[in-house]
Structure formats: structure tokens, C-alpha cells
Design a protein around this motif. Structure first.
Motif: not given
Length: 486
Positions: A159, A248, A252-253, A269, A326
């Protein structure tokens, strides 16, 4: 999650408050324009009865609103008088937003919004008051497949985190458009209650104690108003973007922001359609920019032109470093191909064109304020300079599968496109452009409503063909990969 559930009872109160907020201005307006003193007694009784009905309706709305997950769908049933059902396939879900207003935070609750591509002006589903644990459980079910859930522990090990610094937050608030929000709000208020405000008395008081000309009064009042609006705008933007964090986790964010009202947005994403970088007239000389995500899902509540803020304020030379961590599919490229010199006068004329409409008004003002009225003619060279600045930034670059377009209206905008995310590309040439061997390129991507376009005008026509051929190769490859039946 496979059995029908209701939201927390606080949802009924929130529904009531939402209706009351929408009706408060008409109720106040009706009170002021009511005929005579006898009207006030009946008005108060009617208003109390109406508010009670809204409260009952809010409670019934909460009671009749149920949700569940069944057969790969989020199923919602609601409606006080007419029963409605809405089934949302999980694979259609684009983004999941979690926020917590003041009332939700008092009771330890959150609001969850589910958005789909082309879902319209509002979120597809809104759960206004549920427990945070339940929201997290729903988000996990809706955003990951069963296989991904089993690998969740491994996923969280990788992450990246970004958090806005206090210095960046201060610069962001000071250079934002928050002053515009305040001014528009004040003007909206004045438009509703202008006839009841004592403007004449205020003016007479100022004229009595200040021995200056009326023009100086107006300038001083405008300056004071703008200063107060700017300070209030700073406060609004600080509260909105305080604690801004981006995390992140694999694909996915998770974007979190807000001090009083905490909001969280989840963006896969794979749903990102483009990256937009904005530099307004104040931030550009300081070397700062704002980075936005253009995603397929969204609602009118997102604001920011239906975009999601990825980095609210960042040094321009640090953008590529952050994008690499990211959204590694996109990289900011230096523009190498600009609008040709013969397009300069077209840009300058278009910049001046809106201000030409004010010329008759400027001539009339010159009769009222003598030579002061001609100061309005300064708008024309301002328009010319604005057009020239648009000409200087208009350009493009292709690097592999990425197309970068750059243009300006007021703010400088750089859009990073991935070839496979462009829905369509238009190459246009008007009669006047044909004479100068110029053309226009416009790209379209998926967006919250029906699509979103980005346009660069008056490029060399040969450059337009290069971009066209680059995009056509994508369509050619898709056609080759598509199976055909004999």
C-alpha cells in the motif's frame, strides 16, 4: 447482507431535515409576503402542520426503505405511497463513497453512496445512516470478488499513502475558488431578500459620516466584501480538504477528506478513464497544480465538474513521482507540439469576443461617470491577453499508448489519456480553419452522465491527422482481435 435490512432510525430524521432544508426558503418567503396580521396566525398553524407531515413522511421513508445483497445484486426497495424496487448488478458499480456529517458522527454512523457509469445526476443508491462496520462490510462485498476477499490480507501488505501537509492545505485554501462559492451564495441570498434589506438606510449612514465621493464608497465596500469572502472561502476549503489522504491497496484507491464532514471515496483503478491536471492563474506561477481522476462513475454531489480530486495541491515537479505510485499507467509528459503561429490571431480574437458584447454598456457608463466609464475598455486588451495565453499552452504529445492534450480556458489544463480508455476521437475542420490549414481535435471518455470531452482548437491539420492515425490503430487492433462468425 442476504436478508433485508433497514438503516438506522436516524435516517428518518435526516430525511426530514433534508426536506425541511429544501422548503425553508419558500416558507420564509411566504411569511414575508403574507397579507396582513390575520394571515400570520393561520400561517403559523399551517407551517407547524406541514412540518409535522414532513416529519411523519421522513419516518415512513426510513421504515419502507430496505436493502440487501442477493444473486450478485444490491437490491433496494423503497417508497412511502408507491413501492419501488431498484436492482444494481455488482459488476456495474463504479465507485463507493462513504461520508459522515455532523449528525451521523454524533451517533457513530456513516452515509454510503453507490455510483454507476451513466447513473445520472444523483448516486444510484444512498444509505444515509448505517453503522461504520456495516458500511465497511458492504464496501468489501461490493468492491471485491470472493477470490479477492480471500487475498485481502496479502493485498493490504502492499500500500502507498499520500497525505496533504499543513503548508499545502494553507496554500490550497488561499489560492482556491472558495471566494466564488461565498460570493455566489451571498448573491443568491440577496436575490431572495433584496427588497427587505435596508440598503438605502445603510448608504445614507455611510454618506453622513464619510466625506468621500460615491465612487470611493463603492470601491471600499467592494474591497471589504472581497476580503471577507476570501477569508470565509479559506475557512470553507480548509474544512473541506483537512486530513486529505489517499491510500492505494493493489487495484483500488481510498480517498478520505474533511474535518467536520468526513468523506471517503473508493475508486477501482480499472474505472479510471483519464487524469486531469489543473493549474489556475494563481497556482501556476507558484508551481502548484491539482490532480483529478476522471472516472466512469459519479454523481452531481462530487462537484469539481464530476471529477474526483486525487491530489488537491502538489508541486508540479512531484506529479510524476506520485502518479508512478498511485496510477502508474499515466505519466505527465512535456508538450512538444504546440498550436502553429498562424493560429495566434484566432485565439486572440476568440478571447476578445465575449468582451465585445460589453462595449454598448461601456459607452453608456461613460455618459454617467464621465471619463471613468471608459475604464471598461480595458476589458478588450484583457481578452486579447487571455486569448494569447490560451494560444501559448495549446498543444499535444503522444508517448506510446498515452495521448496528452493541453489547453486553457482560464486555468491551464493537461489531460492524460490512455488509448484504450478513449471512447471516441473527433477531428474537425471549419471553413475558416481550412484556409489556414488548421483543425480541432476532441476526445471523449466515459463519465458520470453521458460522457466528457476535451478539445484542443487550431492545431496544424497534419498534427490532427497524426493523432487520428494513432487512435485509429487502436480501433484496427480491436477489430483484428474480435472474433467473426462465418
Amino acid at each position: 447482507m442476504f436478508e433485508s435490512r433497514r438503516m438506522h432510525p436516524v435516517a428518518g430524521i435526516l430525511s426530514f431535515l433534508k426536506q425541511l432544508k429544501e422548503m425553508i426558503l419558500p416558507l420564509v418567503f411566504l411569511f414575508f409576503v403574507g397579507p396582513g396580521d390575520d394571515f400570520e396566525k393561520y400561517y403559523l398553524l399551517g407551517a407547524c402542520a406541514f412540518i409535522l407531515l414532513m416529519l411523519i413522511y421522513g419516518v415512513l421513508h426510513w421504515y419502507r426503505y430496505t436493502y440487501r445483497i442477493e444473486s450478485g445484486e444490491l437490491r433496494i426497495e423503497y417508497g412511502v405511497i408507491i413501492r419501488k424496487k431498484r436492482y444494481i448488478p455488482i459488476e456495474r458499480i463504479q465507485t463507493i463513497d462513504v461520508s459522515a456529517g455532523i449528525i451521523q458522527r454524533i451517533f457513530g454512523l456513516v452515509k454510503l453512496q453507490v455510483e454507476t457509469a451513466g447513473g445520472g445526476m444523483q448516486a444510484e443508491a444512498v444509505l444515509t445512516a448505517i453503522k461504520e462496520e456495516e458500511a465497511n462490510q458492504l464496501r468489501e462485498i461490493l468492491s471485491r470478488s470472493k477470490k479477492q476477499e480471500e487475498e485481502e490480507t496479502e493485498t493490504q501488505k502492499t500500500r502507498f499513502t499520500y497525505q496533504i501537509t499543513p503548508k499545502e492545505l494553507l496554500v490550497l485554501a488561499s489560492t482556491s475558488g472558495g471566494i466564488g462559492i461565498v460570493i455566489s451564495g451571498v448573491l443568491a441570498f440577496l436575490s431572495q431578500f433584496a427588497e427587505y434589506l435596508p440598503f438605502e438606510k445603510l448608504y445614507n449612514t455611510i454618506e453622513k459620516y464619510v466625506s468621500l465621493s460615491i465612487l470611493i464608497y463603492i470601491i471600499a465596500l467592494i474591497a471589504l466584501f472581497l476580503l471577507i469572502a476570501w477569508l470565509v472561502g479559506i475557512l470553507i476549503m480548509t474544512l473541506r480538504y483537512a486530513n486529505f489522504t489517499v491510500v492505494k491497496r493493489e487495484d483500488e484507491l481510498f480517498i478520505t477528506r474533511g474535518l467536520i464532514e468526513k468523506k471517503q471515496t473508493t475508486i477501482p483503478l480499472t474505472r479510471i478513464q483519464a487524469i486531469r491536471i489543473g493549474e489556475n492563474l494563481i497556482r501556476q506561477p507558484l508551481g502548484y497544480a491539482t490532480v483529478y481522476i476522471e472516472s466512469a462513475g459519479g454523481s452531481i454531489n462530487k462537484g469539481e465538474d464530476f471529477s474526483t480530486v486525487l491530489f488537491p495541491l502538489v508541486k508540479k515537479n512531484a506529479i510524476n513521482h506520485l502518479l508512478q505510485h498511485f496510477v502508474s499507467d499515466y505519466q505527465m509528459q512535456e508538450i512538444e507540439n504546440y498550436a502553429p503561429p498562424n493560429a495566434k490571431w484566432r485565439y486572440m480574437f476568440r478571447g476578445m469576443l465575449p468582451f465585445l458584447a460589453f462595449v454598448p454598456a461601456i459607452v453608456m457608463l461613460s455618459y454617467v461617470f464621465s471619463s471613468w466609464g471608459y475604464l471598461g475598455l480595458l476589458l478588450l486588451p484583457i481578452g486579447v491577453m487571455l486569448g494569447y495565453s490560451r494560444y501559448k499552452v495549446a498543444g499535444w504529445k503522444i508517448e506510446g499508448d498515452q495521448l496528452t492534450l493541453q489547453f486553457r480556458f482560464f486555468s491551464k489544463v493537461t489531460v492524460l489519456h490512455h488509448k484504450k480508455r478513449i471512447q471516441s476521437l473527433d477531428k474537425k475542420q471549419s471553413h475558416f480553419q481550412r484556409k489556414k490549414n488548421l483543425g480541432t481535435v476532441k476526445t471523449f471518455i466515459k463519465s458520470a452522465i453521458a460522457g466528457k470531452g476535451f478539445e484542443v482548437k487550431d492545431l496544424q491539420i497534419s498534427d490532427c491527422w497524426i493523432i487520428w492515425e494513432w487512435y485509429r490503430q487502436r480501433n484496427k487492433k480491436m477489430a483484428e482481435d474480435m472474433p467473426f462468425n462465418d
